[in-house]
Write a protein that holds these residues in place. Sequence first.
Motif, PDB file in Angstrom:
ATOM      1  N   GLY A  67     -40.694  16.749 -39.004  1.00 13.12           N
ATOM      2  CA  GLY A  67     -39.437  17.560 -38.813  1.00 13.12           C
ATOM      3  C   GLY A  67     -39.697  18.418 -37.853  1.00 13.12           C
ATOM      4  O   GLY A  67     -40.715  18.493 -37.078  1.00 13.12           O
ATOM      5  N   VAL A  68     -38.425  19.255 -37.919  1.00 12.68           N
ATOM      6  CA  VAL A  68     -38.252  20.274 -36.692  1.00 12.68           C
ATOM      7  C   VAL A  68     -38.123  21.748 -37.515  1.00 12.68           C
ATOM      8  O   VAL A  68     -37.249  21.665 -38.016  1.00 12.68           O
ATOM      9  N   ARG A  69     -38.672  22.843 -36.913  1.00 16.55           N
ATOM     10  CA  ARG A  69     -37.909  24.092 -37.387  1.00 16.55           C
ATOM     11  C   ARG A  69     -38.089  24.969 -36.193  1.00 16.55           C
ATOM     12  O   ARG A  69     -38.720  24.784 -35.103  1.00 16.55           O
ATOM     13  N   GLY A  70     -37.381  26.268 -36.477  1.00 17.83           N
ATOM     14  CA  GLY A  70     -37.344  27.351 -35.454  1.00 17.83           C
ATOM     15  C   GLY A  70     -36.504  28.341 -35.808  1.00 17.83           C
ATOM     16  O   GLY A  70     -36.174  28.697 -37.066  1.00 17.83           O
ATOM     17  N   GLN A  71     -36.264  29.249 -35.065  1.00 19.20           N
ATOM     18  CA  GLN A  71     -35.231  30.409 -34.895  1.00 19.20           C
ATOM     19  C   GLN A  71     -34.401  30.337 -33.756  1.00 19.20           C
ATOM     20  O   GLN A  71     -34.521  29.793 -32.795  1.00 19.20           O
TER      21      GLN A  71
END
Length: 171
Positions: A98-102
Amino acid sequence: MGTTGVKLEEVQEIMPLIRSSSKWALPEIEVFLRECVVPLRLACLTPRGIPIVCSLWYLYDEGALWCATQADAKVAAYLEKHSFCGFEIAPDALPYRGVRGQGKVTCSQERGLDVLWRLIDRYLGSRDSEFARWLISRASSELAIRIEPSWLTAWDFSPRMGSGLTPRNAS
């Protein structure tokens, strides 16, 4: 500048858009964001500063993540007060990736209807279902949420997990 007192430009100067520990580069992240059709998990702060996570349909366009919600939804008020958020897009099924961030959030009532139509098409495949018609019946008060990522990272455990099918989770 949001109520946090931090400018997006200041955050981007400190850290690059793609974290060095990311399993994927930006082109691979963008393909994943366009092709993965699961809800985005959005983390934001309540007015009392307490973290909360909610799931929203999303689409990736114009280098940003777009979601929609009713203008009077609590999450809309939370995002108006605190314009930075965290997010994660990841299927629950194995193999985990997956992808995560802010990112920095801006809300737009003008784009609400357009984003809602696109989300219905993406997640439901048709505007001709009872649920789609219910969503459309409330479209006049729909609010578009645009998340401009300040940083992103990806993980992919596919090489070590394989297809993820085991006797416990195989159908």
